[in-house]
Design a protein around this motif. Structure first.
Motif, mmCIF file in Angstrom:
data_model
loop_
_atom_site.group_PDB
_atom_site.id
_atom_site.type_symbol
_atom_site.label_atom_id
_atom_site.label_comp_id
_atom_site.label_asym_id
_atom_site.label_seq_id
_atom_site.Cartn_x
_atom_site.Cartn_y
_atom_site.Cartn_z
ATOM 1 N N ASN A 164 0.828 -1.200 0.000
ATOM 2 C CA ASN A 164 0.000 0.000 0.000
ATOM 3 C C ASN A 164 0.867 1.257 0.000
ATOM 4 O O ASN A 164 1.909 1.320 0.633
ATOM 5 C CB ASN A 164 -0.905 -0.012 1.242
ATOM 6 N N ASN A 165 0.420 2.273 -0.736
ATOM 7 C CA ASN A 165 1.077 3.584 -0.756
ATOM 8 C C ASN A 165 2.505 3.548 -1.298
ATOM 9 O O ASN A 165 3.357 4.293 -0.828
ATOM 10 C CB ASN A 165 1.093 4.194 0.641
ATOM 11 N N ILE A 166 2.765 2.674 -2.272
ATOM 12 C CA ILE A 166 4.068 2.689 -2.918
ATOM 13 C C ILE A 166 3.915 3.406 -4.254
ATOM 14 O O ILE A 166 2.808 3.757 -4.661
ATOM 15 C CB ILE A 166 4.661 1.276 -3.107
ATOM 16 N N SER A 167 5.005 3.638 -4.948
ATOM 17 C CA SER A 167 4.978 4.330 -6.230
ATOM 18 C C SER A 167 3.989 3.668 -7.188
ATOM 19 O O SER A 167 3.929 2.446 -7.288
ATOM 20 C CB SER A 167 6.376 4.318 -6.849
ATOM 21 N N LYS A 168 3.221 4.488 -7.898
ATOM 22 C CA LYS A 168 2.231 3.961 -8.837
ATOM 23 C C LYS A 168 2.872 3.281 -10.036
ATOM 24 O O LYS A 168 2.231 2.495 -10.717
ATOM 25 C CB LYS A 168 1.304 5.080 -9.299
ATOM 26 N N SER A 169 4.133 3.562 -10.284
ATOM 27 C CA SER A 169 4.816 2.935 -11.415
ATOM 28 C C SER A 169 5.666 1.734 -10.996
ATOM 29 O O SER A 169 6.418 1.204 -11.796
ATOM 30 C CB SER A 169 5.688 3.961 -12.133
ATOM 31 N N CYS A 170 5.550 1.293 -9.750
ATOM 32 C CA CYS A 170 6.336 0.166 -9.266
ATOM 33 C C CYS A 170 5.955 -1.119 -9.996
ATOM 34 O O CYS A 170 4.779 -1.386 -10.233
ATOM 35 C CB CYS A 170 6.132 -0.027 -7.766
ATOM 36 N N ARG A 171 6.971 -1.893 -10.334
ATOM 37 C CA ARG A 171 6.759 -3.186 -10.976
ATOM 38 C C ARG A 171 7.238 -4.279 -10.040
ATOM 39 O O ARG A 171 8.303 -4.167 -9.444
ATOM 40 C CB ARG A 171 7.548 -3.272 -12.271
ATOM 41 N N ILE A 172 6.449 -5.327 -9.969
ATOM 42 C CA ILE A 172 6.854 -6.506 -9.216
ATOM 43 C C ILE A 172 7.174 -7.579 -10.240
ATOM 44 O O ILE A 172 6.320 -7.935 -11.051
ATOM 45 C CB ILE A 172 5.751 -6.986 -8.256
ATOM 46 N N LYS A 173 8.404 -8.067 -10.205
ATOM 47 C CA LYS A 173 8.820 -9.122 -11.130
ATOM 48 C C LYS A 173 8.827 -10.441 -10.372
ATOM 49 O O LYS A 173 9.383 -10.518 -9.279
ATOM 50 C CB LYS A 173 10.197 -8.810 -11.706
ATOM 51 N N VAL A 174 8.189 -11.447 -10.969
ATOM 52 C CA VAL A 174 8.052 -12.751 -10.327
ATOM 53 C C VAL A 174 8.459 -13.852 -11.301
ATOM 54 O O VAL A 174 8.462 -13.631 -12.516
ATOM 55 C CB VAL A 174 6.604 -12.980 -9.838
ATOM 56 N N PRO A 175 8.759 -15.054 -10.796
ATOM 57 C CA PRO A 175 9.031 -16.170 -11.698
ATOM 58 C C PRO A 175 7.796 -16.461 -12.560
ATOM 59 O O PRO A 175 6.664 -16.438 -12.072
ATOM 60 C CB PRO A 175 9.316 -17.338 -10.754
ATOM 61 N N THR A 176 8.005 -16.726 -13.834
ATOM 62 C CA THR A 176 6.911 -16.954 -14.779
ATOM 63 C C THR A 176 5.969 -18.048 -14.307
ATOM 64 O O THR A 176 4.751 -17.922 -14.427
ATOM 65 C CB THR A 176 7.485 -17.326 -16.167
ATOM 66 N N SER A 177 6.516 -19.104 -13.738
ATOM 67 C CA SER A 177 5.687 -20.234 -13.302
ATOM 68 C C SER A 177 4.718 -19.859 -12.180
ATOM 69 O O SER A 177 3.741 -20.569 -11.945
ATOM 70 C CB SER A 177 6.570 -21.395 -12.846
ATOM 71 N N LYS A 178 4.963 -18.751 -11.492
ATOM 72 C CA LYS A 178 4.103 -18.341 -10.373
ATOM 73 C C LYS A 178 3.247 -17.121 -10.691
ATOM 74 O O LYS A 178 2.575 -16.592 -9.817
ATOM 75 C CB LYS A 178 4.972 -18.042 -9.141
ATOM 76 N N LEU A 179 3.230 -16.664 -11.941
ATOM 77 C CA LEU A 179 2.522 -15.440 -12.300
ATOM 78 C C LEU A 179 1.051 -15.474 -11.895
ATOM 79 O O LEU A 179 0.571 -14.584 -11.205
ATOM 80 C CB LEU A 179 2.660 -15.160 -13.795
ATOM 81 N N ALA A 180 0.316 -16.497 -12.299
ATOM 82 C CA ALA A 180 -1.123 -16.572 -11.999
ATOM 83 C C ALA A 180 -1.366 -16.666 -10.495
ATOM 84 O O ALA A 180 -2.225 -15.961 -9.949
ATOM 85 C CB ALA A 180 -1.744 -17.757 -12.727
#
Length: 186
Positions: free
Chosen positions: A161-177
């Motif tokens: 909550n309340n972090i930059s609106k342009s922040c990206r979270i990168k995750v392993p592809t197998s766990k995306l869903a």
């Protein structure tokens, strides 16, 4: 490791430039530069085994950890905060060594990085299982969170909550869903 983006605020368009993104090779370099963690602070070696609740400070990697499982069979710690409130980059490692014992870092505690306003880049190690409430709340400059863990089963309320609106979270592809559902509830 394959990495896929999860967007925190999907309603806004993001312009990617090389300065706004962190590619996987940067993360590997960042992790490689940390050096051995057991040589961080002078340690008074004793015959006693550290107990649950013991706080460990690792100044070289800007981290504070608390022992949550002192059992010799599976020693674990939680990342509870930073030793440098104005750090721009923080890497939460998969393991740390203290008094000759290697501990797995399995949790990011509640309020661990809350209101770290200068923080821009976070790398989360591969042993993290839980991210507690308000862990990154108020990190308004946060641009990128790279999650290497495939084990996360819990994300607490308002963790992002309340972090930059342009922040990206990168995750392993197998766990995306699974992570999209876990982080957004969808």
């Amino acid at each position: 490791i394959e990495v896929t983006d999860i967007y925190i605020n999907r309603k806004e368009e993001f312009s990617e430039s090389e300065s706004d993104t962190l590619d996987e090779s940067d993360l590997d370099d960042e992790m490689a530069d940390l050096g051995p963690m057991d040589k961080d602070e002078p340690i008074n070696r004793t015959d006693s085994h550290p107990e649950n609740g013991t706080i460990i400070k690792m100044n070289k990697i800007f981290g504070k950890y608390q022992i949550i499982n002192a059992a010799k069979s599976k020693p674990e710690v939680a990342f509870i905060g930073t030793t440098k409130k104005k750090a721009k980059k923080i890497a939460i490692p998969s393991t740390i060594s203290y008094q000759g014992i290697t501990y797995q870092v399995t949790e990011i505690s509640a309020n661990a990085l809350k209101n770290c306003k200068k923080l821009q880049i976070v790398t989360v190690g591969s042993n993290i299982i839980k991210i507690e409430k308000n862990a990154f709340k108020g990190c308004k400059s946060l641009k990128s969170i790279a999650i290497k863990s495939r084990k996360i089963i819990y994300v607490g309320k308002n963790a992002f909550n309340n972090i930059s609106k342009s922040c990206r979270i990168k995750v392993p592809t197998s766990k995306l869903a699974a992570y999209r559902k876990l982080f957004y509830g969808k």
